[in-house]
Design an enzyme around this catalytic site. Structure first.
Site, PDB file in Angstrom:
ATOM      1  N   ASP A   1      64.352  -7.730  37.372  1.00 25.32           N
ATOM      2  CA  ASP A   1      63.898  -8.497  36.215  1.00 25.32           C
ATOM      3  C   ASP A   1      62.799  -7.722  35.486  1.00 25.32           C
ATOM      4  OD1 ASP A   1      63.631 -10.593  34.432  1.00 25.32           O
ATOM      5  OD2 ASP A   1      62.323 -11.773  35.744  1.00 25.32           O
ATOM      6  N   GLU A   2      62.634  -7.968  34.178  1.00 27.28           N
ATOM      7  CA  GLU A   2      61.583  -7.334  33.362  1.00 27.28           C
ATOM      8  C   GLU A   2      61.582  -5.823  33.552  1.00 27.28           C
ATOM      9  OE1 GLU A   2      60.203  -9.037  31.208  1.00 27.28           O
ATOM     10  OE2 GLU A   2      59.731 -11.062  31.872  1.00 27.28           O
TER      11      GLU A   2
ATOM     12  N   GLN B   1      59.730  -5.778  24.230  1.00 32.16           N
ATOM     13  CA  GLN B   1      58.618  -6.480  24.875  1.00 32.16           C
ATOM     14  C   GLN B   1      57.945  -5.618  25.942  1.00 32.16           C
ATOM     15  OE1 GLN B   1      59.140 -10.860  25.508  1.00 32.16           O
ATOM     16  NE2 GLN B   1      61.299 -10.436  25.067  1.00 32.16           N
TER      17      GLN B   1
ATOM     18  N   ARG C   1      56.334 -16.042  20.718  1.00 28.77           N
ATOM     19  CA  ARG C   1      55.865 -17.112  21.612  1.00 28.77           C
ATOM     20  C   ARG C   1      55.980 -18.464  20.925  1.00 28.77           C
ATOM     21  NH1 ARG C   1      57.365 -15.030  25.343  1.00 28.77           N
ATOM     22  NH2 ARG C   1      58.103 -13.514  23.827  1.00 28.77           N
TER      23      ARG C   1
ATOM     24  N   LYS D   1      67.124 -15.148  29.562  1.00 27.29           N
ATOM     25  CA  LYS D   1      67.365 -14.093  30.548  1.00 27.29           C
ATOM     26  C   LYS D   1      67.260 -14.594  31.989  1.00 27.29           C
ATOM     27  CE  LYS D   1      62.702 -12.238  31.168  1.00 27.29           C
ATOM     28  NZ  LYS D   1      62.624 -12.665  32.572  1.00 27.29           N
ATOM     29  N   THR D   2      66.310 -15.498  32.238  1.00 28.28           N
ATOM     30  CA  THR D   2      66.137 -15.995  33.609  1.00 28.28           C
ATOM     31  C   THR D   2      67.379 -16.738  34.066  1.00 28.28           C
ATOM     32  OG1 THR D   2      63.758 -16.201  33.248  1.00 28.28           O
ATOM     33  CG2 THR D   2      64.682 -17.382  35.119  1.00 28.28           C
TER      34      THR D   2
END
Length: 757
Positions: A230-231, A261, A614, A38-39
């Protein structure tokens, strides 16, 4: 930059990522699954706007949740577009809105040089207000009041609306805090008078600025041509309303996030901001980034079978081209103490067998208090570690406070312990009084204890009376320690010192965590007493053990090779080659406090999903069948979340797998686009491995003459045969095929082997 290079970054994207980047106009939602890049998509989209569409960087607003994320994004963009990236309005919500308020805050009565209060400043002010209003600070705890006011501001509720809303006033009256609204009012007025804003004001006052001054709002609507967030799943109501206003004219809003998330509801995050986005934007274009670049196929598949259980979600299916990888290992431990030992032992073996670094491993837990048994086991195995987002267990304030009482009750000459506890909980012995005691002791060459023990001869007044009471309390503790075992004595001291009561009455998240940590310390002492190997069960014996285990004689200055320990909440956004998720038990994970509603339970499941994703290469889950809680050894049930994972993704160690939900259709969640679910499972039968008991005469042999074909015994793996020797390099290694554990590569410098022939 040459023309050919200007678009070369687009070639690094997969088809769906590229579609999201090239979608320039109108509202868009990029659903970015775990490990889907995503980044990269967000940074490339901003670069694309500047490089290919000639958008002025000053006209781009990019909002993140951490300064680190903003800094990394800006650096990536700068590599593509050059120094122009520095002109982007990029930063956290709070930093960007503070910048806006510096420019236009005078419209709502604030000077450009207003002060920003941090949390400590805010709580200090609230404490003063509570005192000025003659209220009981045990009822109106500053932490509780602060959190209540913060929650209201994040929902854009003013003090006037708070006071006028019967829901809030009724709740406060039921909680025996009827003047909460009054404190809210005075707090806001005092902040304004001091030309100060707290963190929540940076959001709330930006909203007020835009609400009450449409000309200011219109200025920024015209200025920001593109708004990117973002997020997005972590935004609260205030953040969403403000950004919606900013993008209202041009509608060029891009949000990136993953509803699966969303794990910060306790901070005010509102998952329905992302779930219901299409209702506010009927023309919303949705892009799903479902290819995972981080984890093995088995981990991705397992995560899919977990998150499908949630009802409130945006449908998506992670998949990956990565190797299938190992099955997830499930460890069943007899106790939380054994759980720590098994995890530490597993990390040691993985390091040796696969030549890994400590930094390749992470241990994740639901609450900070769980770190104690893990820390102790890692230390005993000489494995270095670091705590993220919290102090080492025995360095936490509440633990040092209790240990201070225990230490001083045994040794009255321990001046550091005395200074720590003499006014803890507060008993009217201020810093000035303590300084006088210290001066008197030094001038007369006495210990601090000798001075306070005879305070009636030299002092008078309220502080003298408090000191006499303290001395009598310590003397009583001293007597009880002589009569009781370590746990009984520590439990009495924790209660009668007042520390346990003070922590119990603090119902904030921080207070609950501190209370749990003290209970975990008492659990450790109870384990010490119950351990039949400890002949001396006195408190002094326990404190000696703690002192030894917390004394690390090593230079850590430049050593970053450490196992990472952290809560799952802190792990979001990170990745590790090997991940251990411990404490997979009912009432622990999911937390007992998150079982009252479906929404809470689904947030806990999302937290588990975050933990699973993770891991890059190997994932291990563990649970204990007994765990010390509140000083009692309690039986534990495996977490319901273990039953959410399809059993074909798990290799069970020493336990029967929890019953899975037969009503879930797992076949549509293969994790591999275009392939049948069952065809891609790793066919590995479950096995139950019994623990090896070393032979009575077991003694490690000299392995300098060890060679292929020799029969050996290992204290844990049992009997086996050496199948290969590696004599090269500084460290000799042996591959041993064990009867019950298969082939293991052992570093002979550390391995304890008995040669049997």
């Amino acid at each position: 930059m040459k023309e050919g290079e200007a678009t070369s970054y687009l070639e690094q994207l997969n088809p769906e990522q590229r579609k999201a980047v090239e979608c320039i106009n109108g509202p868009s939602l990029i659903i970015a699954g775990a490990g889907s890049g995503k980044t990269r998509v967000l940074t490339y989209k901003i670069a694309h706007l500047i490089r290919n569409h000639k958008v002025d960087p000053f006209n781009i607003l990019a909002l993140t949740f951490t300064n680190k994320a903003a800094s990394e994004m800006r650096q990536r963009i700068e590599k593509i577009v050059g120094n122009e990236a520095r002109n982007i309005w990029m930063g956290t919500f709070h930093s960007v809105f503070a910048r806006i308020l510096r420019i236009d805050g005078h419209r709502i009565g604030y000077p450009s040089k207003f002060t920003i209060y941090d949390t400590d400043d805010s709580k200090s002010l609230l404490k003063a207000i509570i005192k000025e209003l003659n209220l009981d600070d045990k009822v109106y705890k500053p932490n509780t009041v602060y959190n209540r006011i913060s929650a209201a501001k994040n929902r854009l509720i003013s003090w006037k609306e708070y006071q006028g809303n019967p829901i809030f006033t009724t709740d406060d009256e039921a909680a025996m805090k009827p003047l909460m609204g009054k404190i809210f009012q005075v707090y806001v007025e005092r902040c304004f008078k001091a030309s100060a804003m707290d963190f929540d004001d940076l959001l709330y006052n930006t909203y007020v600025l835009y609400r009450d001054h449409t000309d200011v709002l219109n200025k920024y609507q015209q200025f920001f041509h593109y708004v990117l967030i973002d997020e997005f799943q972590d935004t609260n109501i205030a953040q969403y309303v403000i950004t919606k206003k900013l993008a209202a004219v041009r509608q060029n809003l891009t949000v990136v996030g993953d509803d699966a998330q969303s794990i910060y509801a306790f901070r005010g995050a509102e998952i329905y901001n992302i779930l219901n986005l299409e209702k506010d934007y009927p023309d919303l274009q949705v892009f799903k980034l479902e290819q995972n670049y981080r984890s093995t196929r088995n981990i991705v598949n397992a995560a899919n079978t977990v998150i499908i259980k949630n009802k409130a979600q945006l449908p998506k299916k992670l998949w990956t081209h990565n190797p299938e990888g190992e099955l997830i290992e499930l460890i069943k431990a007899n106790s939380d103490n054994e759980e720590g030992k098994l995890v530490a032992s597993s990390i040691f073996e993985e390091k040796v067998n696969h030549q890994l670094q400590n930094s390749d491993f992470a241990v994740l837990y639901r609450t900070n208090s769980q770190s104690r048994s893990i820390e102790e086991a890692l230390r005993r195995n000489n494995i270095k570690y670091k705590i993220i987002g919290g102090l080492s267990f025995y360095q936490r304030r509440e633990i040092k406070d209790i240990l201070g009482y225990l230490r001083f009750s045994i040794n009255h000459n321990d001046e550091q312990a005395l200074k720590r506890i003499i006014n803890l909980p507060k008993r009217g012995i201020g810093a000035g009084t303590i300084n006088k005691i210290v001066v008197t002791a030094y001038e007369n060459k006495l210990s601090l204890w000798e001075v306070i023990e005879n305070i009636s001869n030299t002092g008078s007044g309220r502080s003298a009376g408090a000191i006499i009471d303290f001395v009598n309390l310590i003397k009583r503790f001293e007597i009880e320690i002589q009569k009781r075992d370590a746990y009984s004595a520590a439990n009495l001291i924790a209660k009668e010192s007042g520390l346990l009561k003070e922590l119990y009455e603090d119902k904030t998240i921080e207070g609950l965590n501190r209370y749990e940590n003290v209970q975990e310390l008492l659990n450790a002492i109870k384990e010490f007493v119950d351990n039949t190997e400890n002949e001396d069960k006195s408190l002094s014996s326990f404190l000696q053990e703690v002192a030894l285990i917390t004394s690390i004689d090593e230079d850590e200055a430049d050593d970053q090779d450490k196992v990472t320990l952290m809560t799952i909440h802190m792990a979001k956004g990170l990745e590790f080659r090997h991940v251990y998720i411990v404490g997979m038990e009912e009432d622990l994970f999911p937390s007992q406090m998150m079982l009252s509603s479906r929404a809470d339970l689904e947030e806990e499941r999302r937290l588990f999903y975050v933990a699973l994703t993770r891991a890059m290469e190997k994932l291990t889950l563990s649970y204990a069948i007994t765990r010390y809680r509140f000083g009692r050894l309690k039986s534990c049930e495996p977490s319901r979340f273990l039953g959410d994972i399809h059993p074909q993704f798990i290799r069970v160690t020493r336990s029967a797998f929890p019953k899975i939900d037969s009503n879930i259709n797992y076949s549509s969640y293969d994790g591999i686009s275009g392939h049948n679910f069952t065809r891609n499972l790793q066919k590995q039968p479950k096995r139950s491995v019994s623990k090896h008991i070393p032979s009575p005469d077991f003694t490690a042999s000299d392995t300098s003459s060890l060679s292929t074909g020799m029969k050996v015994e290992h204290p844990k793996f049992g009997y086996g045969v050496v199948v290969e020797m590696d004599e090269e390099g500084a460290n000799r290694k042996a591959k041993v095929k064990f009867d019950n554990f298969g082939v293991k590569t052992l570093l002979l410098t550390f391995a304890k082997l008995k040669i049997c022939n």
